[in-house]
Enzyme design. Structure first.
Site, mmCIF file in Angstrom:
data_model
loop_
_atom_site.group_PDB
_atom_site.id
_atom_site.type_symbol
_atom_site.label_atom_id
_atom_site.label_comp_id
_atom_site.label_asym_id
_atom_site.label_seq_id
_atom_site.Cartn_x
_atom_site.Cartn_y
_atom_site.Cartn_z
ATOM 1 N N HIS A 108 -2.957 7.274 2.635
ATOM 2 C CA HIS A 108 -3.444 5.995 2.106
ATOM 3 C C HIS A 108 -4.887 5.782 2.555
ATOM 4 O O HIS A 108 -5.227 6.018 3.719
ATOM 5 C CB HIS A 108 -2.549 4.864 2.599
ATOM 6 C CG HIS A 108 -3.067 3.500 2.259
ATOM 7 N ND1 HIS A 108 -3.503 3.189 0.997
ATOM 8 C CD2 HIS A 108 -3.222 2.382 3.014
ATOM 9 C CE1 HIS A 108 -3.913 1.934 0.998
ATOM 10 N NE2 HIS A 108 -3.756 1.417 2.204
ATOM 11 N N ASN A 165 -10.068 0.091 -0.158
ATOM 12 C CA ASN A 165 -8.603 0.134 -0.119
ATOM 13 C C ASN A 165 -8.072 -0.429 -1.439
ATOM 14 O O ASN A 165 -8.188 -1.634 -1.697
ATOM 15 C CB ASN A 165 -8.102 -0.698 1.065
ATOM 16 C CG ASN A 165 -6.596 -0.683 1.197
ATOM 17 O OD1 ASN A 165 -5.891 -0.181 0.315
ATOM 18 N ND2 ASN A 165 -6.100 -1.229 2.295
ATOM 19 N N CYS A 193 0.823 -1.233 0.000
ATOM 20 C CA CYS A 193 0.000 0.000 0.000
ATOM 21 C C CYS A 193 0.848 1.271 0.000
ATOM 22 O O CYS A 193 0.347 2.342 -0.323
ATOM 23 C CB CYS A 193 -0.954 -0.006 1.182
ATOM 24 S SG CYS A 193 -2.030 -1.445 1.213
#
Ligand code: ACO
Length: 333
Positions: free
Chosen positions: A260, A290, A123
């Site tokens: 993020h 996500n 990520c």
């Protein structure tokens, strides 16, 4: 005699010329998911803030999404693919084990010069790729970079595991960076500073249980949610304070905080801890879920398109991912 690029250009800065994104056609709401696994819109929204996510169809892959985002970023920059000499793709879900997704996107864009490679930091991948491109550009070795975050996490999700399958989505985002002369003044546009960290002791908390060398399979994502949550809120803000310390800028100077997009609660708690006002936080997790390395450039793309991020704004990127890896990039847009 070879010219020393650092002598020729004593100061260079990597300036953002364009941002773009690409999402799979199919959008899946929480209610849609609740028909497949034992979950509910209420549980997902309360725990994560996620309302929907896009899921790649059979003809959509990480490279097709990445190519779409790259073309959109090039369009905003007013550039042709041939103006690019560096392509970095942050992904943990490549089309193939090899060759890299970056070379596939390079070919799809009709680029036959320059260099293209993948970068894997889960990520945090996009922030790591921005930092890497910035170092290439400021060295004088390359002139213009396409930095892409592209993922199809739906392909490594265990769709029978309700604790993970509700969290993730597919998509891609990209920016174009150009090396431009700079006096070094912080008011000038470009990447001002980047800070990266990793700590490999945390593998078990967030990992994929397959891979070419270990199991000869692709595997599925596994996560200890509470541990990841604790780390994301507890540790990760150090790279943002490092960026402030390196520049002398403060949370009050920021126009936008673009972290993020894993979980709304992590985003809000991190901003609060850093003293960043809630109205400066860009959150798109409700739209995309996500999307791992694609989440930060997707959020940038949304905030640029709706007029929030303007030229000259001070924008702090921050991300955390498996490894653990984490990083920040402070950009004068
Ligand atoms: N729907 C309904 N109930 C669920 C679901 C679901 N999808 N998933 C779990 N539950 C249940 C559990 O079984 C448990 O039930 P029980 O009490 O009867 O045992 C209950 O909900 C609570 O489960 P917890 O795991 O304690 O829930 P928690 O409040 O910790 O929230 C979550 C889970 C959302 C995963 C949270 O831990 C989190 O956000 N962690 C961060 C993880 C993350 O964001 N990862 C993204 C990847 S990492 C990255 O991007 C950096």
């Amino acid at each position: 005699m070879t010219m020393d690029p650092l002598r020729e250009f004593p100061r260079l800065r990597s300036v953002v010329l364009g941002v773009g994104s690409c999402l799979p056609e199919k959008c899946v709401t929480n209610d849609d998911l609740a028909k497949q696994v034992d979950t509910s819109d209420d549980w997902i929204v309360q725990r994560t803030g996620i309302k929907q996510r896009h899921i790649a169809g059979p003809d959509e892959t990480t490279s097709t999404l990445g190519e779409g985002a790259a073309r959109a970023a090039l369009a905003e920059a007013g550039l042709d693919a041939n103006d690019i000499d560096l392509v970095i793709v942050a992904t943990s879900t490549p089309d193939w084990t090899f060759p890299s997704t970056a070379t596939q996107i390079q070919a799809a864009l009709g680029l036959t010069h320059g260099v293209a490679f993948d970068l894997q930091a889960v990520c945090s991948g996009f922030v790591f790729a921005v930092a890497t491109a910035d170092k290439f550009l400021r060295s004088g070795s390359h002139k213009r970079a396409l930095v892409i975050g592209a993922e199809t996490f739906s392909r490594i999700i265990d769709w029978d595991d309700r604790t993970t399958c509700v969290l993730f989505g597919d998509g891609a985002g990209a920016i174009v960076l150009e090396a431009r002369p700079s006096t070094g003044d912080l008011s000038e546009r470009g990447v001002l500073t980047t800070h990266l960290r990793s700590d490999g002791r945390h593998r078990a908390k967030l990992h994929v249980d397959g891979g070419p060398s270990a199991t000869q399979t692709v595997g599925h994502l596994r996560m200890e949610g509470k541990e990841v949550f604790r780390f994301a809120v507890g540790q990760v803000t150090d790279v943002v304070t490092d960026a402030f310390a390196a520049t002398g800028l403060t949370a009050g100077d920021l126009n936008w905080f673009v972290p993020h997009q894993a979980n709304r609660r992590i985003i809000d708690m991190s901003a609060h801890k850093l003293g960043i006002a809630p109205e400066k936080v860009v959150a798109t997790v409700h739209l995309h879920g996500n999307t791992s390395a694609a989440s930060v450039p997707l959020a940038l793309s949304v905030a640029r398109a709706d007029g929030r991020i303007k030229d000259g704004d001070l924008v702090m990127l921050e991300a955390v991912g498996g490894g653990f890896t984490w990083g920040s990039a402070l950009i004068r847009w």
